[in-house]
Motif scaffolding. Structure first.
Motif, short mmCIF file in Angstrom:
data_model
loop_
_atom_site.label_atom_id
_atom_site.label_comp_id
_atom_site.label_asym_id
_atom_site.label_seq_id
_atom_site.Cartn_x
_atom_site.Cartn_y
_atom_site.Cartn_z
N LYS A 48 0.83 -1.20 0.00
CA LYS A 48 0.00 0.00 0.00
C LYS A 48 0.87 1.25 0.00
O LYS A 48 0.59 2.23 -0.69
N GLU A 49 1.96 1.21 0.76
CA GLU A 49 2.85 2.36 0.86
C GLU A 49 3.57 2.64 -0.47
O GLU A 49 3.61 3.78 -0.93
N THR A 50 4.15 1.60 -1.08
CA THR A 50 4.88 1.83 -2.33
C THR A 50 3.92 2.21 -3.45
O THR A 50 4.26 3.01 -4.31
N ALA A 51 2.71 1.66 -3.43
CA ALA A 51 1.72 2.01 -4.46
C ALA A 51 1.35 3.49 -4.36
O ALA A 51 1.26 4.19 -5.37
N LEU A 52 1.17 3.98 -3.14
CA LEU A 52 0.87 5.41 -2.95
C LEU A 52 2.04 6.28 -3.38
O LEU A 52 1.87 7.29 -4.07
N THR A 53 3.24 5.88 -2.97
CA THR A 53 4.44 6.66 -3.30
C THR A 53 4.69 6.71 -4.80
O THR A 53 5.01 7.76 -5.35
N LEU A 54 4.53 5.56 -5.47
CA LEU A 54 4.84 5.47 -6.90
C LEU A 54 3.64 5.76 -7.79
O LEU A 54 3.77 5.83 -9.01
N GLY A 55 2.46 5.88 -7.20
CA GLY A 55 1.26 6.19 -7.97
C GLY A 55 0.77 5.06 -8.85
O GLY A 55 0.26 5.29 -9.94
N THR A 56 0.91 3.81 -8.36
CA THR A 56 0.44 2.67 -9.15
C THR A 56 -1.00 2.34 -8.78
O THR A 56 -1.48 2.68 -7.70
N SER A 57 -1.67 1.65 -9.68
CA SER A 57 -3.07 1.29 -9.47
C SER A 57 -3.23 0.04 -8.61
O SER A 57 -4.32 -0.24 -8.14
N ARG A 58 -2.16 -0.71 -8.42
CA ARG A 58 -2.20 -1.95 -7.63
C ARG A 58 -1.30 -1.84 -6.42
O ARG A 58 -0.25 -1.21 -6.48
N ASP A 59 -1.69 -2.53 -5.34
CA ASP A 59 -0.85 -2.54 -4.14
C ASP A 59 -0.30 -3.94 -3.85
O ASP A 59 0.15 -4.23 -2.76
N ARG A 60 -0.33 -4.81 -4.86
CA ARG A 60 0.27 -6.15 -4.79
C ARG A 60 0.95 -6.44 -6.11
O ARG A 60 0.49 -6.00 -7.15
N GLY A 61 2.03 -7.19 -6.03
CA GLY A 61 2.76 -7.54 -7.24
C GLY A 61 4.18 -7.00 -7.18
O GLY A 61 4.67 -6.59 -6.13
N ALA A 62 4.83 -7.00 -8.33
CA ALA A 62 6.20 -6.51 -8.45
C ALA A 62 6.27 -5.56 -9.64
O ALA A 62 6.02 -5.97 -10.78
N LEU A 63 6.57 -4.31 -9.38
CA LEU A 63 6.65 -3.28 -10.40
C LEU A 63 8.04 -3.26 -11.00
O LEU A 63 9.03 -3.10 -10.27
N ILE A 64 8.15 -3.44 -12.32
CA ILE A 64 9.44 -3.33 -13.01
C ILE A 64 9.76 -1.84 -12.99
O ILE A 64 9.03 -1.02 -13.54
N PHE A 65 10.88 -1.51 -12.35
CA PHE A 65 11.10 -0.12 -11.96
C PHE A 65 12.59 0.17 -11.84
O PHE A 65 13.40 -0.73 -11.65
N THR A 66 12.95 1.43 -11.93
CA THR A 66 14.28 1.89 -11.58
C THR A 66 14.13 3.26 -10.94
O THR A 66 13.34 4.08 -11.43
N PRO A 67 14.83 3.51 -9.84
CA PRO A 67 14.70 4.81 -9.17
C PRO A 67 15.04 6.00 -10.08
O PRO A 67 14.53 7.09 -9.89
N SER A 68 15.89 5.77 -11.09
CA SER A 68 16.25 6.86 -12.00
C SER A 68 15.10 7.23 -12.93
O SER A 68 15.13 8.27 -13.57
#
Length: 174
Positions: free
Chosen positions: A86-106
């Motif tokens: 829930k926290e990372t979804a809010l921070t990153l603005g994703t529609s889901r709060d479960r799973g693994a987001l392919i991501f890079t901080p850059s």
């Protein structure tokens, strides 16, 4: 040390400040006395970083040693990802709060995955959310790194991916 993939740090806690090397190898204990994990320290780019290996991750590793399967290499997707909560979804603005987001901080899409990696060959892209492996939902109880342990050598796994609001299935070969 270079960490090639988020797989390496799945479930590891990073305190907001260094705990110092004198605590390395010590127990991280909750206020109620419950063991949270073990404290470690790593130096990256001349900066000391403390981390806590969670007790449940240590337990799983020890169980693999006891079963004699500790030498099995975990499959790697060859891409950076963030476990969604829930926290990372809010921070990153994703529609889901479960799973693994392919991501890079850059936020540079080309840095999210390694070319010629199993993930790239399967078609994973920056911004994809891996929602399931072989039909089983990825969540905090069964994160992507644990799911990848179950992929046999030379095996194939079906990844359910959410891309641009559409679900699709990708075949990942180990």
């Amino acid at each position: 040390k270079t960490v090639a993939s988020a797989d390496e740090w799945e479930g590891v806690f990073f305190p907001d400040r260094s705990l110092g090397s004198r605590f390395t190898g010590g127990a991280a204990v909750a206020m109620n006395g419950e063991l949270i994990g073990l404290i470690g320290t790593l130096t990256l780019d001349t900066t000391e970083q403390s981390f806590i290996l969670p007790a449940n991750v240590l337990r799983q590793s020890l169980q693999r040693v006891i079963r004699g399967s500790a030498v099995v290499q975990r499959a790697s997707i060859g891409a950076y990802y963030v476990t969604l909560t829930k926290e990372t979804a809010l921070t990153l603005g994703t529609s889901r709060d479960r799973g693994a987001l392919i991501f890079t901080p850059s936020e540079k899409p080309g840095l999210a995955g390694m070319s010629c990696s199993p993930g790239a060959q399967a078609g994973l892209r920056y911004g994809d959310i891996v929602t399931a492996v072989n039909g089983r939902e990825i969540n905090l109880d069964w994160p992507l790194s644990v799911a990848l342990y179950e992929v046999p050598e030379n095996g194939e796994v079906m990844l359910t991916v959410l891309r641009g609001g559409n679900e699709q299935t990708l075949s990942l070969k180990r």
